[in-house]
Design an enzyme around this catalytic site. Structure first.
Site, short mmCIF file in Angstrom:
data_model
loop_
_atom_site.label_atom_id
_atom_site.label_comp_id
_atom_site.label_asym_id
_atom_site.label_seq_id
_atom_site.Cartn_x
_atom_site.Cartn_y
_atom_site.Cartn_z
CE LYS A 117 44.89 44.27 46.46
NZ LYS A 117 43.90 43.90 45.72
NE ARG B 278 34.63 49.43 48.37
CZ ARG B 278 35.65 48.52 47.53
NH1 ARG B 278 36.81 48.09 47.91
NH2 ARG B 278 34.69 47.17 48.00
N GLY C 53 42.34 43.78 39.39
CA GLY C 53 40.54 43.84 39.27
C GLY C 53 39.38 45.42 40.16
NE ARG D 286 40.86 38.84 37.78
CZ ARG D 286 40.75 39.48 38.94
NH1 ARG D 286 42.52 40.39 39.39
NH2 ARG D 286 39.72 39.25 40.19
CB SER E 296 31.86 39.32 42.68
OG SER E 296 32.71 40.87 42.51
CD GLN F 167 36.96 42.97 41.81
OE1 GLN F 167 37.13 42.85 41.13
NE2 GLN F 167 38.39 42.98 43.00
CG ASP G 178 41.62 38.72 48.46
OD1 ASP G 178 41.14 38.37 47.08
OD2 ASP G 178 40.68 40.30 48.71
CE LYS H 268 38.51 36.43 44.16
NZ LYS H 268 37.93 37.91 44.31
#
Ligand code: S3P
Length: 450
Positions: A28, A33, A101, A129, A174, A176, A327, A354
């Site tokens: 994922k 990306r 997210g 979130r 993170s 992200q 995760d 999350k």
């Protein structure tokens, strides 16, 4: 919940042995990306093995809304005609990232240093979130953001046409946030720097290099420092997405806890920033082997073989490993329920923000199925009941969280009386073939009447 908002209750009764080959879908993180970097390069990027889960499909739609041409050619086979760094057009409508997210945070970074505005929203989970962790560093580039209280979605980003690069230390581990800053840095002149105390997944750095950007990573005084030179011309790539280690975790862990199981999960990406679960399982005494280790598309890959493991022991998972398996704690807590002794997971407070508060969601659902769990803000401890020791017979809430739903269904397979979840719909965000794949291995997954 299904795409139509109707819950899809499901029960996993105790399963017989799980056997065979489980071909899990594409990664994922790498799928998101590849679409975003494809859209930021000039020309045609070809992607094979793309995860066609709802999260990634929402990112594909968003890239089209920003002006890229995105085309599906076949199963997992996509083409992206990019518009180049700084070439995004202003979308005509709100960008809906659904449950994702990763999608929303990376896209906010990717558009933040282009002089356009975009409004982002998502489902009830995503709207709850925190986004301040993204809009704060983007503010350093000169980007403005207007959101609900606490920086929640819906949120409008007004990109800047005169970005100044930032030197940013991540306040939370993170990938992200790191990726959003790096993507914003692409259209800032000069050097953007990100510093991280804990190594988070590095797919963005690897892929940026593949697309021709200058990205250097060094460790300085124990801190990982990533330096990106701004305003490169990204060259389109051919990307073969490896299979997702976070999805592989479900058939692997189900095999470990269901008597008589022997499952092969081929071609799994084992990037060290993602492989913490597998290290942990082996420390617990799981019968888990890596076969045919190799490299594919710049990422280490192996075939995983998992067999029923009746002599697993509880262990302490060190906090410095948390980022590399962030995760996978929900499914680890399921495996821990079938080990002898206590498994202590430390440094896991990020689980609380999350798709759901994953510590609370797992603790409540495990207790409802006879497993005792203790929690603090930053730790979770599961008291194992040994092989075949979990009674089950309870119901668990998925809370719009795919990994919570899949974890409880795997708990049911190894339990005495089975486990029900109130809604298996969210599974489609990351692992749309989870149900047929597990059924093919021998599991029974029963759709319940609402
Ligand atoms: C992801 C990073 C992680 C992870 C998520 C995917 C990514 O989130 O939980 O599923 O692709 O960068 P954080 O960066 O918030 O830890």
């Amino acid at each position: 919940m299904s795409a139509h908002g109707v819950p899809e209750p499901m029960t996993a009764p105790a399963a017989g042995p799980l056997t065979g080959v489980a071909e899990v879908p594409g990664d994922k993180s790498i799928s998101h990306r590849s679409l975003i970097l494809g859209a930021l390069s000039v020309g045609e990027t070809r992607v094979t093995g793309l995860l066609e889960g709802q999260d990634v499909l929402d990112t594909a739609k968003a890239m089209a809304a920003f002006g890229a041409e995105v085309e599906r050619r076949g199963e997992g086979e996509w083409r992206v005609h990019g518009v180049g760094v700084g070439g995004f057009a202003e979308p005509e409508d709100v960008i809906d990232c659904g449950n994702s997210g990763t999608g929303v945070r990376l896209i906010m970074g990717a558009m933040a240093t282009t002089p356009i505005a975009a409004t982002f929203t998502g489902d009830a989970s995503l709207r709850s979130r925190p986004m301040g962790r993204i809009t704060d560093p983007l503010g350093g580039f000169g980007t403005a953001a207007y959101g609900r209280q606490g920086g929640r979605l819906p949120l409008t980003i007004v990109g800047t046409g005169a970005a100044v690069p930032v030197d940013y230390t991540l306040p939370v581990p993170s990938a992200q946030v790191k990726s959003a800053v790096l993507l914003a840095g692409l259209n800032a002149p000069g050097e953007t720097v990100v510093r991280e105390a804990e190594a988070t997944r590095d797919h963005t750095e690897r892929m940026l290099r593949g697309f021709g950007a200058e990205v250097e990573t060094a460790v300085e005084d124990g801190v990982r420092v990533i330096r990106l030179q701004g305003q490169p011309e990204l060259r389109p790539q051919s990307i073969a997405v490896p299979r997702d280690p976070s999805s592989a975790a479900f058939p692997v862990c189900a095999a470990l806890v269901v008597e008589g199981s022997d499952v092969l999960v081929p071609g799994i990406g084992l990037n060290p920033t993602r492989a913490g679960l597998y290290t942990t399982l082996r420390e617990m005494g799981a019968d888990l082997t890596y076969e045919n280790e190799r490299e594919e598309g710049g990422e280490p890959v192996a075939d995983l073989r998992a067999r029923f493991s009746p002599s697993m022991r509880g262990i302490e998972v060190p906090p410095e490993r948390a980022a590399s398996m962030i995760d996978e704690f929900p499914i680890l807590s399921v495996v821990a329920s079938f080990a002898e002794g206590v498994t202590v997971m430390r440094g896991v407070k990020e689980l609380r923000v999350k798709e759901s508060d994953r510590i609370d969601a797992m603790a409540v659902g495990l207790r409802a199925n006879g497993v005792s769990v203790e929690e603090t803000e930053d730790t979770m401890s599961v008291h194992g009941l040994g092989p075949k020791g979990v009674p089950g017979g309870g119901r668990a809430e998925a809370r719009l969280d795919h990994r919570i739903a899949m974890s409880f269904l795997c708990l049911g397979m190894g339990s005495a009386k089975g486990v029900s979840v109130d809604d298996a719909g969210p599974i489609a965000t990351s692992f749309p073939v989870f149900v047929p794949l597990m059924e093919e291995l021998g599991a029974v997954l029963r759709k319940d009447n609402r």
